[in-house]
Scaffold this motif. Structure first.
Motif, PDB file in Angstrom:
ATOM      1  N   TYR A  59       0.834  -1.202   0.000  1.00 36.01           N
ATOM      2  CA  TYR A  59       0.000   0.000   0.000  1.00 36.01           C
ATOM      3  C   TYR A  59       0.862   1.241   0.000  1.00 36.01           C
ATOM      4  CZ  TYR A  59       1.064   0.497   4.944  1.00 36.01           C
ATOM      5  OH  TYR A  59       1.724   0.652   6.130  1.00 36.01           O
ATOM      6  N   THR A  60       0.239   2.356  -0.328  1.00 34.78           N
ATOM      7  CA  THR A  60       0.890   3.655  -0.260  1.00 34.78           C
ATOM      8  C   THR A  60      -0.143   4.683   0.164  1.00 34.78           C
ATOM      9  OG1 THR A  60       2.357   5.190  -1.433  1.00 34.78           O
ATOM     10  CG2 THR A  60       0.477   4.329  -2.658  1.00 34.78           C
ATOM     11  N   VAL A  61       0.329   5.804   0.614  1.00 33.20           N
ATOM     12  CA  VAL A  61      -0.559   6.897   1.006  1.00 33.20           C
ATOM     13  C   VAL A  61      -0.208   8.114   0.156  1.00 33.20           C
ATOM     14  CG1 VAL A  61      -1.355   8.372   2.892  1.00 33.20           C
ATOM     15  CG2 VAL A  61      -0.685   6.001   3.363  1.00 33.20           C
ATOM     16  N   TYR A  63      -0.417  12.037  -0.619  1.00 32.18           N
ATOM     17  CA  TYR A  63      -0.653  13.327   0.023  1.00 32.18           C
ATOM     18  C   TYR A  63      -0.823  14.443  -0.995  1.00 32.18           C
ATOM     19  CZ  TYR A  63       0.567  11.030   4.379  1.00 32.18           C
ATOM     20  OH  TYR A  63       0.592  10.189   5.467  1.00 32.18           O
ATOM     21  N   PRO A  74      -5.411  12.615   2.999  1.00 29.09           N
ATOM     22  CA  PRO A  74      -4.555  11.599   2.397  1.00 29.09           C
ATOM     23  C   PRO A  74      -5.372  10.404   1.892  1.00 29.09           C
ATOM     24  CG  PRO A  74      -4.420  11.465   4.784  1.00 29.09           C
ATOM     25  CD  PRO A  74      -5.281  12.655   4.463  1.00 29.09           C
ATOM     26  N   GLN A  76      -5.432   6.425   0.780  1.00 27.38           N
ATOM     27  CA  GLN A  76      -4.731   5.153   0.917  1.00 27.38           C
ATOM     28  C   GLN A  76      -5.043   4.289  -0.299  1.00 27.38           C
ATOM     29  OE1 GLN A  76      -6.887   6.556   3.164  1.00 27.38           O
ATOM     30  NE2 GLN A  76      -6.336   5.987   5.236  1.00 27.38           N
ATOM     31  N   ALA A  78      -4.089   0.599  -2.166  1.00 26.21           N
ATOM     32  CA  ALA A  78      -3.479  -0.704  -1.846  1.00 26.21           C
ATOM     33  C   ALA A  78      -3.501  -1.648  -3.038  1.00 26.21           C
ATOM     34  CB  ALA A  78      -4.221  -1.358  -0.680  1.00 26.21           C
ATOM     35  N   GLN A  91      -8.635   1.864  -3.687  1.00 26.00           N
ATOM     36  CA  GLN A  91      -8.563   2.757  -2.536  1.00 26.00           C
ATOM     37  C   GLN A  91      -9.065   2.022  -1.296  1.00 26.00           C
ATOM     38  OE1 GLN A  91     -10.723   6.410  -3.088  1.00 26.00           O
ATOM     39  NE2 GLN A  91     -10.206   7.194  -1.060  1.00 26.00           N
ATOM     40  N   LYS A  96      -8.031   4.657   9.631  1.00 27.07           N
ATOM     41  CA  LYS A  96      -6.917   5.570   9.833  1.00 27.07           C
ATOM     42  C   LYS A  96      -5.693   5.015   9.111  1.00 27.07           C
ATOM     43  CE  LYS A  96      -8.652   6.801  14.377  1.00 27.07           C
ATOM     44  NZ  LYS A  96      -8.493   6.624  15.811  1.00 27.07           N
ATOM     45  N   ILE A  97      -4.807   5.909   8.746  1.00 27.33           N
ATOM     46  CA  ILE A  97      -3.601   5.489   8.025  1.00 27.33           C
ATOM     47  C   ILE A  97      -2.824   4.447   8.812  1.00 27.33           C
ATOM     48  CG2 ILE A  97      -1.356   6.276   7.172  1.00 27.33           C
ATOM     49  CD1 ILE A  97      -2.746   8.927   6.462  1.00 27.33           C
ATOM     50  N   ASP A  98      -2.736   4.631  10.121  1.00 22.58           N
ATOM     51  CA  ASP A  98      -1.952   3.707  10.947  1.00 22.58           C
ATOM     52  C   ASP A  98      -2.583   2.322  11.052  1.00 22.58           C
ATOM     53  OD1 ASP A  98      -0.109   5.673  11.363  1.00 22.58           O
ATOM     54  OD2 ASP A  98      -0.880   6.254  13.331  1.00 22.58           O
ATOM     55  N   ILE A 100      -3.741   0.580   8.487  1.00 18.02           N
ATOM     56  CA  ILE A 100      -3.442  -0.207   7.291  1.00 18.02           C
ATOM     57  C   ILE A 100      -2.119  -0.938   7.481  1.00 18.02           C
ATOM     58  CG2 ILE A 100      -2.898  -0.090   4.832  1.00 18.02           C
ATOM     59  CD1 ILE A 100      -4.786   2.204   4.569  1.00 18.02           C
TER      60      ILE A 100
END
Ligand SMILES: [Zn+2]
Length: 131
Positions: A59-61, A63, A74, A76, A78, A91, A96-98, A100
């Motif tokens: 995955y990537t986020v 910005y 942001p 996400q 994957a 997507q 939350k980002i944390d 994932i």
């Protein structure tokens, strides 16, 4: 809405890939030639709905917003391996980002993709969420 939208709308809402009935391989996006057995037999390569669940492979986020998606930063994104082994990019929403992580289970959800600015037309489609 355009004619092409109505012709393809089913593919926005469901993940329609292909199955080669010759060798039982499954593909997404749909194919006309099986890359496993090289079959091009149209009677053997058929549409098939892909599973609704899988796991996060990577995955990537984002910005920096893509045009038209400024409100979703942001974002996400994957690489997901579905339960049949087929991989796709989607997507990840509702988390939350944390939260994932690679290896987490995800399932498909129906969500708004974007609003078209000139007509106000709203596009819907699939995304994934943690499960
Ligand atoms: Zn095949």
């Amino acid at each position: 809405m355009s004619i092409s939208y109505w012709r393809t709308r089913d593919r926005y809402y469901r993940i329609i890939g292909s199955i080669c009935e010759n060798c039982k391989s499954e593909f997404f996006p749909p194919v006309y030639t099986c890359s496993k057995c090289n079959s091009t037999d149209k009677s053997k390569i058929k549409d098939k709905e892909m599973p609704n669940q899988g796991i996060i492979i990577s995955y990537t986020v984002l910005y920096e917003p893509m045009l038209g998606f400024e409100d979703e930063i942001p974002m996400q994104i994957a690489l997901i391996q579905l339960n049949n082994g087929v991989r796709l990019v989607s997507q990840i929403v509702d988390c939350k980002i944390d939260d994932i992580a690679i290896g987490k289970n995800v399932k498909r959800v129906f969500r708004k993709i974007k609003s078209e600015s000139k007509s106000g037309q709203i596009w819907y489609g699939y995304k994934f969420r943690l499960c």
